[in-house]
Motif scaffolding. Structure first.
Motif, PDB file in Angstrom:
ATOM      1  N   ARG A  10       0.828  -1.205   0.000  1.00 29.15           N
ATOM      2  CA  ARG A  10       0.000   0.000   0.000  1.00 29.15           C
ATOM      3  C   ARG A  10       0.864   1.258   0.000  1.00 29.15           C
ATOM      4  O   ARG A  10       0.604   2.214  -0.725  1.00 29.15           O
ATOM      5  N   SER A  11       1.913   1.255   0.795  1.00 28.44           N
ATOM      6  CA  SER A  11       2.815   2.400   0.875  1.00 28.44           C
ATOM      7  C   SER A  11       3.520   2.630  -0.471  1.00 28.44           C
ATOM      8  O   SER A  11       3.631   3.764  -0.939  1.00 28.44           O
ATOM      9  N   TYR A  16       3.929   5.673  -5.508  1.00 31.02           N
ATOM     10  CA  TYR A  16       3.894   5.680  -6.979  1.00 31.02           C
ATOM     11  C   TYR A  16       2.856   6.662  -7.509  1.00 31.02           C
ATOM     12  O   TYR A  16       3.117   7.432  -8.423  1.00 31.02           O
ATOM     13  N   ARG A  17       1.662   6.628  -6.913  1.00 33.38           N
ATOM     14  CA  ARG A  17       0.545   7.465  -7.391  1.00 33.38           C
ATOM     15  C   ARG A  17       0.802   8.957  -7.246  1.00 33.38           C
ATOM     16  O   ARG A  17       0.272   9.752  -8.016  1.00 33.38           O
ATOM     17  N   ALA A  20      -2.277  11.049  -7.444  1.00 35.05           N
ATOM     18  CA  ALA A  20      -3.150  10.852  -8.618  1.00 35.05           C
ATOM     19  C   ALA A  20      -3.985   9.586  -8.437  1.00 35.05           C
ATOM     20  O   ALA A  20      -3.615   8.678  -7.693  1.00 35.05           O
ATOM     21  N   GLU A  21      -5.114   9.555  -9.123  1.00 35.84           N
ATOM     22  CA  GLU A  21      -5.982   8.376  -9.090  1.00 35.84           C
ATOM     23  C   GLU A  21      -5.483   7.360 -10.112  1.00 35.84           C
ATOM     24  O   GLU A  21      -5.721   7.498 -11.305  1.00 35.84           O
ATOM     25  N   ARG A  22      -4.739   6.356  -9.695  1.00 37.56           N
ATOM     26  CA  ARG A  22      -4.260   5.298 -10.565  1.00 37.56           C
ATOM     27  C   ARG A  22      -4.774   3.977 -10.012  1.00 37.56           C
ATOM     28  O   ARG A  22      -4.501   3.637  -8.864  1.00 37.56           O
TER      29      ARG A  22
END
Length: 173
Positions: A10-11, A16-17, A20-22
């Motif tokens: 999750r981290s 990475y995101r 942003a909504e990825r």
């Protein structure tokens, strides 16, 4: 241990995101389905003894043009929009007989599938893989389907050339 691994994943995903909504989880599920399908086809080919069959240059040409056409038909054609409707929303008309759609943002899997089914470049990987599997297990039928799609792609090109030449002729008068 599982909780620590989940938190680490999750981290990494959050990092990475960068806000942003990825839909990384949806992408992972789509890739897993693709890998499973390819793996299953490879295993069946190995068991049946068809894994050594090669695609001829002629079949590759058919597969290339057929992949292009089927990817565009499936991802952009107005008539195929009901198949994409659970994953996309209509935005506007596109090219001839094509529509522009936005991917639905709700649900990671829905979003990931929406990106896949509305992008001819993304969908081409799946279509080409399907043709490859088809040439491996049912080359005759696959050749007929790829030939028909290649003829439609050629016809589309000729329609566009004709329309352009018609416009050129009308502008000269």
């Amino acid at each position: 241990m599982t909780e620590k691994l989940s938190e680490s994943v999750r981290s990494e995903a959050d990092e990475y995101r960068q806000g942003a909504e990825r839909p990384l989880g949806g992408y992972a599920l789509v890739m897993t389905a693709f890998a499973g399908l390819v793996g299953l086809a490879g295993a069946v080919a190995a068991v049946r003894g068809t894994s050594g069959r090669r695609i001829t240059p002629y079949e590759l040409l058919l597969m290339t043009a057929g992949t292009h056409k089927l990817s565009r038909l499936a991802s952009k054609d107005a008539v195929t929009s009901p198949r994409r409707a659970p994953f996309t929303r209509y935005r506007d008309s596109g090219g001839p007989a094509e529509v522009m759609e936005d991917v639905r943002q709700t649900g990671q899997l829905r979003h990931a599938v929406g990106e896949l089914v509305s992008c001819p470049f993304c969908l081409a990987v799946w279509v080409a893989t399907g043709f490859s599997i088809g040439f491996l297990f049912a080359p005759g039928v696959t050749r007929v389907v790829a030939s028909a799609l290649t003829a439609v792609a050629g016809s589309d090109y000729l329609q566009l050339v004709y329309a352009h030449m018609q416009q050129v002729a009308e502008n000269k008068h």
